[in-house]
Motif scaffolding. Sequence first.
Motif, PDB file in Angstrom:
ATOM      1  N   PHE A 220      12.670 -40.655   9.816  1.00  0.00           N
ATOM      2  CA  PHE A 220      13.525 -41.802  10.127  1.00  0.00           C
ATOM      3  C   PHE A 220      14.597 -41.444  11.156  1.00  0.00           C
ATOM      4  O   PHE A 220      14.943 -42.252  12.013  1.00  0.00           O
ATOM      5  CB  PHE A 220      14.168 -42.367   8.866  1.00  0.00           C
ATOM      6  CG  PHE A 220      13.266 -43.305   8.116  1.00  0.00           C
ATOM      7  CD1 PHE A 220      12.711 -44.398   8.751  1.00  0.00           C
ATOM      8  CD2 PHE A 220      12.975 -43.101   6.785  1.00  0.00           C
ATOM      9  CE1 PHE A 220      11.869 -45.274   8.074  1.00  0.00           C
ATOM     10  CE2 PHE A 220      12.144 -43.965   6.100  1.00  0.00           C
ATOM     11  CZ  PHE A 220      11.589 -45.052   6.746  1.00  0.00           C
ATOM     12  N   THR A 221      15.119 -40.234  11.089  1.00  0.00           N
ATOM     13  CA  THR A 221      16.109 -39.804  12.082  1.00  0.00           C
ATOM     14  C   THR A 221      15.494 -39.764  13.473  1.00  0.00           C
ATOM     15  O   THR A 221      16.097 -40.235  14.450  1.00  0.00           O
ATOM     16  CB  THR A 221      16.664 -38.412  11.701  1.00  0.00           C
ATOM     17  OG1 THR A 221      17.212 -38.473  10.383  1.00  0.00           O
ATOM     18  CG2 THR A 221      17.735 -37.972  12.686  1.00  0.00           C
ATOM     19  N   ILE A 222      14.283 -39.252  13.593  1.00  0.00           N
ATOM     20  CA  ILE A 222      13.597 -39.221  14.887  1.00  0.00           C
ATOM     21  C   ILE A 222      13.305 -40.641  15.361  1.00  0.00           C
ATOM     22  O   ILE A 222      13.496 -40.966  16.539  1.00  0.00           O
ATOM     23  CB  ILE A 222      12.307 -38.379  14.788  1.00  0.00           C
ATOM     24  CG1 ILE A 222      12.653 -36.915  14.583  1.00  0.00           C
ATOM     25  CG2 ILE A 222      11.451 -38.545  16.039  1.00  0.00           C
ATOM     26  CD1 ILE A 222      11.463 -36.038  14.255  1.00  0.00           C
TER      27      ILE A 222
ATOM     28  N   ASP B  20      13.403 -38.295   5.618  1.00  0.00           N
ATOM     29  CA  ASP B  20      14.690 -38.352   6.316  1.00  0.00           C
ATOM     30  C   ASP B  20      14.560 -37.904   7.766  1.00  0.00           C
ATOM     31  O   ASP B  20      15.111 -38.526   8.672  1.00  0.00           O
ATOM     32  CB  ASP B  20      15.721 -37.471   5.600  1.00  0.00           C
ATOM     33  CG  ASP B  20      16.172 -38.060   4.277  1.00  0.00           C
ATOM     34  OD1 ASP B  20      15.927 -39.271   4.062  1.00  0.00           O
ATOM     35  OD2 ASP B  20      16.768 -37.316   3.467  1.00  0.00           O
ATOM     36  N   VAL B  21      13.825 -36.854   8.001  1.00  0.00           N
ATOM     37  CA  VAL B  21      13.639 -36.347   9.365  1.00  0.00           C
ATOM     38  C   VAL B  21      12.859 -37.358  10.203  1.00  0.00           C
ATOM     39  O   VAL B  21      13.211 -37.635  11.357  1.00  0.00           O
ATOM     40  CB  VAL B  21      12.929 -34.972   9.343  1.00  0.00           C
ATOM     41  CG1 VAL B  21      12.496 -34.554  10.735  1.00  0.00           C
ATOM     42  CG2 VAL B  21      13.848 -33.922   8.744  1.00  0.00           C
TER      43      VAL B  21
ATOM     44  N   ILE C 177      14.958 -43.450  14.632  1.00  0.00           N
ATOM     45  CA  ILE C 177      16.210 -44.072  15.068  1.00  0.00           C
ATOM     46  C   ILE C 177      16.640 -43.509  16.413  1.00  0.00           C
ATOM     47  O   ILE C 177      17.077 -44.251  17.302  1.00  0.00           O
ATOM     48  CB  ILE C 177      17.302 -43.873  13.994  1.00  0.00           C
ATOM     49  CG1 ILE C 177      16.960 -44.704  12.761  1.00  0.00           C
ATOM     50  CG2 ILE C 177      18.678 -44.236  14.534  1.00  0.00           C
ATOM     51  CD1 ILE C 177      17.829 -44.419  11.558  1.00  0.00           C
ATOM     52  N   PHE C 178      16.499 -42.209  16.611  1.00  0.00           N
ATOM     53  CA  PHE C 178      16.850 -41.598  17.898  1.00  0.00           C
ATOM     54  C   PHE C 178      16.018 -42.200  19.026  1.00  0.00           C
ATOM     55  O   PHE C 178      16.547 -42.546  20.086  1.00  0.00           O
ATOM     56  CB  PHE C 178      16.642 -40.079  17.831  1.00  0.00           C
ATOM     57  CG  PHE C 178      16.811 -39.397  19.157  1.00  0.00           C
ATOM     58  CD1 PHE C 178      18.071 -39.162  19.672  1.00  0.00           C
ATOM     59  CD2 PHE C 178      15.700 -39.014  19.883  1.00  0.00           C
ATOM     60  CE1 PHE C 178      18.228 -38.547  20.906  1.00  0.00           C
ATOM     61  CE2 PHE C 178      15.846 -38.396  21.113  1.00  0.00           C
ATOM     62  CZ  PHE C 178      17.109 -38.163  21.627  1.00  0.00           C
TER      63      PHE C 178
END
Length: 130
Positions: A29-31, A26-27, A33-34
């Motif tokens: 993928f969040t990075i 999750d972390v 996407i950012f």
Amino acid sequence: MTIDTSSYRRKMRSKQARVNLVPLIDVIFTILIFLMVTSSFQVAADSSAGKPQVSQSSGSSEYYLFPVTGLKTVTVNGVDMSKDIRNSAIAIHTQVIDEGEIIIKPKEGSIIITTPAGMSPDKAVNIPST
């Protein structure tokens, strides 16, 4: 009252360390996407299909060497110019590079050239100088 340390040791040895990968993914993928959202892309001002501009070329040669491994045939405006091949290379005129079309087929060992209007096949390609 005595403390039972042996049972505590057995309990600690039997426990395996477990890593939960879901929060890690999750972390990541969040990075990702950012970074994709905050990145800015620019379009090249001149899309010349990868052809070098006159100011980008070095030297004053009228012909440039095109080496292709296993080059067997060179066709210029439908005329076979394979006689000009030397050491799997051919020299192509700068005007053909700038204004014409060159299709290189390395698997077939062939080059297909379309010259600009008014240029003869003999002037478009030449025997490479060694």
